[in-house]
Each structure stands twice: as C-alpha cells, then as structure tokens.
Motif scaffolding. Sequence first.
Motif, PDB file in Angstrom:
ATOM      1  N   THR A  84       0.864  -1.176   0.000  1.00 24.02           N
ATOM      2  CA  THR A  84       0.000   0.000   0.000  1.00 24.02           C
ATOM      3  C   THR A  84       0.897   1.222   0.000  1.00 24.02           C
ATOM      4  O   THR A  84       1.810   1.327   0.820  1.00 24.02           O
ATOM      5  N   VAL A  85       0.652   2.124  -0.948  1.00 23.78           N
ATOM      6  CA  VAL A  85       1.493   3.308  -1.096  1.00 23.78           C
ATOM      7  C   VAL A  85       0.642   4.567  -1.004  1.00 23.78           C
ATOM      8  O   VAL A  85      -0.533   4.568  -1.348  1.00 23.78           O
ATOM      9  N   GLN A  86       1.257   5.618  -0.522  1.00 21.95           N
ATOM     10  CA  GLN A  86       0.625   6.934  -0.438  1.00 21.95           C
ATOM     11  C   GLN A  86       1.287   7.814  -1.492  1.00 21.95           C
ATOM     12  O   GLN A  86       2.508   7.903  -1.549  1.00 21.95           O
ATOM     13  N   VAL A  87       0.468   8.461  -2.311  1.00 25.38           N
ATOM     14  CA  VAL A  87       0.983   9.282  -3.396  1.00 25.38           C
ATOM     15  C   VAL A  87       0.451  10.698  -3.257  1.00 25.38           C
ATOM     16  O   VAL A  87      -0.751  10.924  -3.376  1.00 25.38           O
ATOM     17  N   PRO A  88       1.342  11.675  -3.012  1.00 24.91           N
ATOM     18  CA  PRO A  88       0.875  13.058  -2.926  1.00 24.91           C
ATOM     19  C   PRO A  88       0.480  13.591  -4.300  1.00 24.91           C
ATOM     20  O   PRO A  88       1.175  13.368  -5.283  1.00 24.91           O
ATOM     21  N   VAL A  89      -0.662  14.260  -4.358  1.00 30.44           N
ATOM     22  CA  VAL A  89      -1.125  14.902  -5.592  1.00 30.44           C
ATOM     23  C   VAL A  89      -0.872  16.396  -5.424  1.00 30.44           C
ATOM     24  O   VAL A  89      -1.385  17.006  -4.483  1.00 30.44           O
ATOM     25  N   PRO A  90      -0.057  16.996  -6.295  1.00 24.10           N
ATOM     26  CA  PRO A  90       0.294  18.413  -6.131  1.00 24.10           C
ATOM     27  C   PRO A  90      -0.928  19.325  -6.095  1.00 24.10           C
ATOM     28  O   PRO A  90      -1.947  19.047  -6.730  1.00 24.10           O
ATOM     29  N   GLU A  91      -0.818  20.417  -5.338  1.00 25.02           N
ATOM     30  CA  GLU A  91      -1.911  21.383  -5.239  1.00 25.02           C
ATOM     31  C   GLU A  91      -2.248  22.014  -6.574  1.00 25.02           C
ATOM     32  O   GLU A  91      -3.387  22.372  -6.824  1.00 25.02           O
ATOM     33  N   HIS A  92      -1.254  22.137  -7.444  1.00 23.28           N
ATOM     34  CA  HIS A  92      -1.483  22.766  -8.750  1.00 23.28           C
ATOM     35  C   HIS A  92      -2.052  21.785  -9.783  1.00 23.28           C
ATOM     36  O   HIS A  92      -2.187  22.133 -10.947  1.00 23.28           O
ATOM     37  N   CYS A  93      -2.435  20.584  -9.340  1.00 26.55           N
ATOM     38  CA  CYS A  93      -3.005  19.590 -10.255  1.00 26.55           C
ATOM     39  C   CYS A  93      -4.390  20.040 -10.716  1.00 26.55           C
ATOM     40  O   CYS A  93      -5.219  20.474  -9.923  1.00 26.55           O
ATOM     41  N   ASP A  94      -4.612  19.935 -12.016  1.00 27.17           N
ATOM     42  CA  ASP A  94      -5.933  20.249 -12.566  1.00 27.17           C
ATOM     43  C   ASP A  94      -6.938  19.183 -12.137  1.00 27.17           C
ATOM     44  O   ASP A  94      -6.554  18.090 -11.706  1.00 27.17           O
ATOM     45  N   THR A  95      -8.214  19.489 -12.270  1.00 28.44           N
ATOM     46  CA  THR A  95      -9.232  18.497 -11.972  1.00 28.44           C
ATOM     47  C   THR A  95      -9.487  17.648 -13.218  1.00 28.44           C
ATOM     48  O   THR A  95      -9.233  18.068 -14.340  1.00 28.44           O
ATOM     49  N   THR A  96      -9.984  16.470 -12.996  1.00 27.43           N
ATOM     50  CA  THR A  96     -10.265  15.549 -14.088  1.00 27.43           C
ATOM     51  C   THR A  96     -11.496  16.021 -14.864  1.00 27.43           C
ATOM     52  O   THR A  96     -12.525  16.336 -14.273  1.00 27.43           O
ATOM     53  N   THR A  97     -11.369  16.083 -16.181  1.00 28.00           N
ATOM     54  CA  THR A  97     -12.477  16.415 -17.083  1.00 28.00           C
ATOM     55  C   THR A  97     -12.342  15.530 -18.315  1.00 28.00           C
ATOM     56  O   THR A  97     -11.404  14.745 -18.425  1.00 28.00           O
ATOM     57  N   SER A  98     -13.243  15.704 -19.265  1.00 30.41           N
ATOM     58  CA  SER A  98     -13.121  14.944 -20.514  1.00 30.41           C
ATOM     59  C   SER A  98     -11.893  15.384 -21.307  1.00 30.41           C
ATOM     60  O   SER A  98     -11.398  14.647 -22.150  1.00 30.41           O
ATOM     61  N   ALA A  99     -11.386  16.578 -21.031  1.00 30.58           N
ATOM     62  CA  ALA A  99     -10.212  17.095 -21.731  1.00 30.58           C
ATOM     63  C   ALA A  99      -8.956  17.050 -20.873  1.00 30.58           C
ATOM     64  O   ALA A  99      -7.895  17.506 -21.295  1.00 30.58           O
ATOM     65  N   CYS A 100      -9.057  16.482 -19.667  1.00 29.09           N
ATOM     66  CA  CYS A 100      -7.905  16.409 -18.765  1.00 29.09           C
ATOM     67  C   CYS A 100      -7.962  15.096 -17.989  1.00 29.09           C
ATOM     68  O   CYS A 100      -8.894  14.869 -17.218  1.00 29.09           O
ATOM     69  N   THR A 101      -6.991  14.237 -18.195  1.00 30.39           N
ATOM     70  CA  THR A 101      -6.922  12.980 -17.459  1.00 30.39           C
ATOM     71  C   THR A 101      -5.662  12.971 -16.606  1.00 30.39           C
ATOM     72  O   THR A 101      -4.622  13.492 -17.007  1.00 30.39           O
ATOM     73  N   ILE A 102      -5.772  12.383 -15.431  1.00 34.38           N
ATOM     74  CA  ILE A 102      -4.636  12.268 -14.523  1.00 34.38           C
ATOM     75  C   ILE A 102      -4.456  10.786 -14.222  1.00 34.38           C
ATOM     76  O   ILE A 102      -5.408  10.094 -13.864  1.00 34.38           O
ATOM     77  N   THR A 103      -3.229  10.310 -14.391  1.00 32.28           N
ATOM     78  CA  THR A 103      -2.950   8.899 -14.162  1.00 32.28           C
ATOM     79  C   THR A 103      -1.833   8.737 -13.145  1.00 32.28           C
ATOM     80  O   THR A 103      -1.023   9.631 -12.932  1.00 32.28           O
ATOM     81  N   LEU A 104      -1.824   7.580 -12.520  1.00 29.47           N
ATOM     82  CA  LEU A 104      -0.751   7.190 -11.620  1.00 29.47           C
ATOM     83  C   LEU A 104      -0.002   6.058 -12.310  1.00 29.47           C
ATOM     84  O   LEU A 104      -0.583   5.043 -12.674  1.00 29.47           O
TER      85      LEU A 104
END
Length: 158
Positions: free
Chosen positions: A117-137
């Motif tokens: 089990t890992v903890q991954v920090p998501v930066p504060e400047h990360c955009d939100t997920t939309t149909s035009a923006c995907t965020i992956t790990l």
Amino acid sequence: MGFSDKMRETLGNEGARVEFMDDDEGWTAQVAPGGTAEARLQIRGGTKTARVEGIVLRVIVRHRHWADAQGLALTEEQARELEERNHLMPAWSRDLLGQTRVEVEQDIGPGDERELTVQVPVPEHCDTTTSACTITLHAQADIRGQIDPTATGKLFVH
C-alpha cells in the motif's frame, strides 16, 4: 534453450510483474488537489527470483488540445469559439506533475505475491479531471537485471 527463451532471459522478461489491485471496474482513486491518493499494488513473481529495490510512482496529467491543418494548437475554449471545427484534429499533451519513490528491498520468488500500500501526494497545482484532462498514476518497479515492469491507474481529481 531456444532463441526466444534466450531473448526473454536477456530482456529480463521472466522476472516479477507489478499491477494495481482493483475492483470490478479497474483501479481508480478519488482525491482533491493537494491531497494524498492511496493505492494498493501487487507484485507477482515470475519464473526467476527478482530483487525489487523500489517502486517509482509518477502522477501524470494529459490535456487534450486541438490542432488545425497548419499544426497550430488550440485550447478547448478556443476550439469552442470557432463556428467551423471539422478541420480540427485532437491531440494530447503529457506532463509529469510529481514523482515519489517507495523503497521495497525484497526478493520476490517464482509464484510469490506481495501486496504493497502506497501513499501518493497529488500536487496542489493539479488540474481536476475532465473529458479534456486525465490524470494517471504510473507505477514502475525498480528491479535489477530486468526491464522494469509498470502499471497504470486512473486518478479522479475533483
């Protein structure tokens, strides 16, 4: 040993594998910008013992944009303002937002399975997920002597 067996051994294809432990719909974590996502990884042994030194976790954002016939890039907003859009082609940018390394330092034998089990920090400047923006790990195991296995999961940033 045949040619393909020698090639697999040379490339380290007989070692461990890494994957996200998921539910029926695949692995997705929900997190707010500046928050921490939790992921469960499974490391599975191959046909040879593999020394897993660590796992590198990368948060990657992809933005869709549009390109016209001359190759000029347009944002979603700019494309929406055009009356005629059928000449536009979709394209995606890819940017690394953050990277974390988790030390493992374990030998994974043939057929072994280990959960992590890992903890991954998501930066504060990360955009939100939309149909035009995907965020992956993206998880990549650091294994000496083999091509490092990878796994990819989705982050739903809201």
